[in-house]
Enzyme design. Sequence first.
Site, PDB file in Angstrom:
ATOM      1  N   THR A   1       3.077  -5.224  -1.790  1.00 55.59           N
ATOM      2  CA  THR A   1       2.391  -5.734  -2.951  1.00 55.59           C
ATOM      3  C   THR A   1       2.216  -4.514  -3.780  1.00 55.59           C
ATOM      4  OG1 THR A   1       0.895  -6.810  -1.390  1.00 55.59           O
ATOM      5  CG2 THR A   1      -0.173  -6.314  -3.350  1.00 55.59           C
TER       6      THR A   1
ATOM      7  N   ARG B   1      -0.757 -20.263   2.305  1.00 60.95           N
ATOM      8  CA  ARG B   1      -1.789 -19.335   2.480  1.00 60.95           C
ATOM      9  C   ARG B   1      -2.235 -18.044   1.331  1.00 60.95           C
ATOM     10  NH1 ARG B   1      -1.118 -13.422   2.062  1.00 60.95           N
ATOM     11  NH2 ARG B   1      -1.996 -12.337   3.905  1.00 60.95           N
ATOM     12  N   VAL B   2      -3.317 -17.934   1.171  1.00 59.85           N
ATOM     13  CA  VAL B   2      -3.562 -17.015   0.241  1.00 59.85           C
ATOM     14  C   VAL B   2      -4.366 -15.779   0.741  1.00 59.85           C
ATOM     15  CG1 VAL B   2      -5.239 -16.787  -1.794  1.00 59.85           C
ATOM     16  CG2 VAL B   2      -3.822 -18.724  -1.441  1.00 59.85           C
ATOM     17  N   GLY B   3      -3.816 -14.686   0.428  1.00 63.12           N
ATOM     18  CA  GLY B   3      -4.450 -13.449   1.131  1.00 63.12           C
ATOM     19  C   GLY B   3      -5.517 -12.896   0.192  1.00 63.12           C
ATOM     20  N   ASP B   4      -5.746 -11.546   0.399  1.00 63.27           N
ATOM     21  CA  ASP B   4      -6.878 -10.936  -0.517  1.00 63.27           C
ATOM     22  C   ASP B   4      -6.561 -10.752  -1.902  1.00 63.27           C
ATOM     23  OD1 ASP B   4      -4.652  -9.237   0.563  1.00 63.27           O
ATOM     24  OD2 ASP B   4      -5.627  -7.391  -0.485  1.00 63.27           O
TER      25      ASP B   4
ATOM     26  N   THR C   1      -3.968  -3.087  -0.810  1.00 63.47           N
ATOM     27  CA  THR C   1      -2.790  -3.463  -0.344  1.00 63.47           C
ATOM     28  C   THR C   1      -2.946  -3.449   1.221  1.00 63.47           C
ATOM     29  OG1 THR C   1      -0.423  -3.022  -0.271  1.00 63.47           O
ATOM     30  CG2 THR C   1      -1.824  -1.237  -0.630  1.00 63.47           C
ATOM     31  N   GLY C   2      -2.271  -4.142   1.885  1.00 69.58           N
ATOM     32  CA  GLY C   2      -2.355  -4.314   3.331  1.00 69.58           C
ATOM     33  C   GLY C   2      -2.197  -5.921   3.812  1.00 69.58           C
TER      34      GLY C   2
ATOM     35  N   GLY D   1      -3.716  -8.918   4.446  1.00 72.06           N
ATOM     36  CA  GLY D   1      -4.862  -9.404   3.735  1.00 72.06           C
ATOM     37  C   GLY D   1      -6.105 -10.138   4.280  1.00 72.06           C
TER      38      GLY D   1
HETATM   39  N1  ASP Z   1      -2.297  -7.734   0.904  1.00 72.68           N
HETATM   40  C1  ASP Z   1      -1.064  -8.702   0.668  1.00 72.68           C
HETATM   41  C2  ASP Z   1      -1.452 -10.050   1.351  1.00 72.68           C
HETATM   42  O1  ASP Z   1      -2.104 -10.051   2.395  1.00 72.68           O
HETATM   43  C3  ASP Z   1      -0.083  -8.107   1.291  1.00 72.68           C
HETATM   44  C4  ASP Z   1       0.312  -6.651   0.774  1.00 72.68           C
HETATM   45  O2  ASP Z   1      -0.461  -6.021   0.336  1.00 72.68           O
HETATM   46  O3  ASP Z   1       1.249  -6.289   0.862  1.00 72.68           O
HETATM   47  O4  ASP Z   1      -1.133 -11.164   0.752  1.00 72.68           O
END
Ligand code: ASP
Length: 299
Positions: A168, A196-199, A219-220, A222
């Site tokens: 990300t 699916r939707v992350g953070d 990032t990480g 989510g």
């Molecule tokens: N945070 C992002 C997600 O979960 C992934 C990422 O940071 O690489 O969609």
Amino acid sequence: MEPAIIVHGGAGDIPPELHQAHQQGVRRAIEAGWELLVAGASAMDAVEAAVVIMEDDEAFDAGRGSFLNADGQVELDAGCMDGAELHVGAVASVQFIRNPIRLSRAVMDRSEHVLLVGQGAQRFAHKMGFASCDLTDLAVPREFARWQKLLFGQSSPARQPFSPPSDTVGCVALDRAGHIAAGTSTGGTPNKMPGRVGDVPMVGCGFYADDRLGGASSTGWGESIAKVLLARLVLHHLQQLGDPWAAAEAAIEDLAERVNGLGGIILLSPDGRPGWHHNTPHMSRAYRTSTMDAPVVRI
Ligand code: ASP
């Protein structure tokens, strides 16, 4: 006010053969954003320019180069925030758009809404004059190969993708007028469930900016980041602790302790002091302030 800018290109276990591409990518992004800030551009313009460079760079999981979902499609999430008036724009699960950060900005600047998703977001994009692209403009052979391997092998549990790289991209900038902006963009996690939707597109989770508090981009993993509102949390710690490095460390400690989370955070204080921290093996990142002749780049 003296300008400052910080970017990340994702937190995870980035294999050595990708280190150079990541470092080059974050360097190019920070240089583009810095040039704009020095010329007097707004923080929001600098954030958008830096994120677009990383979206277009296939080294990262954003725009071109994104992970594929379980259907072999690319679904993109992005969000941005202008700290002057707390204006926010975000998009989730959009397809066939090269630069979702630009679309999130259009939501912020040209709609009455904060978040648009899926087909509605795409209809808005077309109305705003965004060109559609093909799947192959976003999905590169490396990711088709990863998808096939995951499809016919094990599925990808949510926490696991952060052992392979997770790339990300995000940026926080402070402009000469003293305004802070933040933006984050992603293709999400490999082999994710469609929809699916992350953070990333959620305000306070993937990004936050307030001229009075500072700005941050996450990032990480989510699902863990969303539970602690990592981008807003780090600014709370900054208010308490006063130091961006200590704030970043405290926020990542909370992420690990409260929800067994994995990830990284970058931030700027309202006066442009940078900070970052991550509990993954790597996070590609860079920053530049007016006291520096060149950016600091790390992985
Ligand atoms: N945070 C992002 C997600 O979960 C992934 C990422 O940071 O690489 O969609």
